[in-house]
Enzyme design. Structure first.
Site, mmCIF file in Angstrom:
data_model
loop_
_atom_site.group_PDB
_atom_site.id
_atom_site.type_symbol
_atom_site.label_atom_id
_atom_site.label_comp_id
_atom_site.label_asym_id
_atom_site.label_seq_id
_atom_site.Cartn_x
_atom_site.Cartn_y
_atom_site.Cartn_z
ATOM 1 N N SER A 147 0.860 -1.178 0.000
ATOM 2 C CA SER A 147 0.000 0.000 0.000
ATOM 3 C C SER A 147 0.898 1.230 0.000
ATOM 4 C CB SER A 147 -0.878 0.002 1.252
ATOM 5 O OG SER A 147 -1.486 1.255 1.480
ATOM 6 N N TYR A 160 -2.671 -0.454 10.510
ATOM 7 C CA TYR A 160 -2.620 -0.777 9.079
ATOM 8 C C TYR A 160 -1.281 -0.359 8.473
ATOM 9 C CZ TYR A 160 -4.349 -1.213 4.264
ATOM 10 O OH TYR A 160 -4.531 -1.572 2.946
#
Length: 256
Positions: A147, A160
């Site tokens: 990501s 995250y």
């Protein structure tokens, strides 16, 4: 080898975790359209069955494997079953991941562990059982879904960001250990993509305006725009590419 054939995945079998919807399903469809046979994974058998039926209706060869990627024993059994009944896994896409948002000072241990286990530890567990088989065959591709948050953080996403940052380094560690066995391990780093899961954010005018202003391309990504990167990293075109993270983010990480 002709340039076009470099990207041909005919005869390959791809296991994509977290692929009953969203980016995982888009990645599976793209690999299938490039010739791969597909193994869809998730925990909900009904959602998996619906996704598989959809892809079969498009002419793709698909099976499903419902198992929890955070449970090593379940992973081991599922991988063995897939290889025995469907064929050798030549492409693994570690895509499973979840969000549990909260400020770090308010984040519960459960919220922390759920995200780390599903997003980071699962990639280790699945690869640990798939990679030895690839090593024995001296051929294989592993693609981890990182990501932009492998590089940057935002408030309320500390768990995250930690998981995706760890996945970036796990990708490089895997490459360091397994590249000599002719296994290529790389990652895709999506920016902000419009999916079922991000729909509330897309529909939030303030957040949508912020994303469009922050991203040089001035828009959200479309799931199908990840497919080219996935096919490249799954195919012979990337046979000497290892330990890399290919960001598909509309230029977000290039801009201040």
């Amino acid at each position: 080898m002709a340039a076009r054939s470099l990207f041909d995945l005919s005869g390959q079998i791809a296991l994509i975790t977290g692929s009953s919807q969203g980016l995982g399903l888009a990645l599976a469809r793209g690999l299938g359209q490039a010739g791969a046979s597909l193994v869809l994974n998730g925990r909900c058998e009904a959602k998996l069955a619906a996704a598989a039926e959809l892809l079969r209706s498009e002419g793709l060869r698909v099976t499903t494997a419902a198992f929890d990627v955070t449970q090593g024993g379940a992973v081991e059994q599922a991988v063995a079953k897939v290889e025995a009944e469907f064929g050798p896994i030549s492409v693994l896409v570690n895509n499973a991941g979840i969000h549990r948002r909260a400020p770090l000072e308010e984040m519960s241990e459960t919220q922390w562990r759920e995200v780390i286990d599903t997003t980071l530890t699962s990639a280790f567990l699945v690869a640990r059982h798939v990679a030895p088989r690839m090593i024995a065959r001296r051929a294989g591709k592993i693609i981890n879904t990182c990501s932009v948050m492998s590089e940057v953080g935002r408030p309320t996403t500390g768990n995250y960001a930690a998981a995706k940052g760890g996945l970036k380094m796990l990708t490089r560690a895997m490459a360091t250990e397994w590249a000599r066995h002719n296994v290529q391990i790389n990652a895709i780093g999506p920016g902000y993509f419009a999916t079922e899961l991000t729909a509330p954010l897309v529909q939030n005018p303030k957040f949508n305006d912020w994303i469009c202003a922050r991203t040089p391309a001035a828009r959200w990504g479309k799931p199908e725009e990840l497919v080219g990167a996935a096919i490249f990293l799954a195919s012979a075109a990337s046979d000497f590419v290892n330990g890399q993270i290919l960001y598909v983010d509309g230029g977000l990480l290039a801009a201040i």
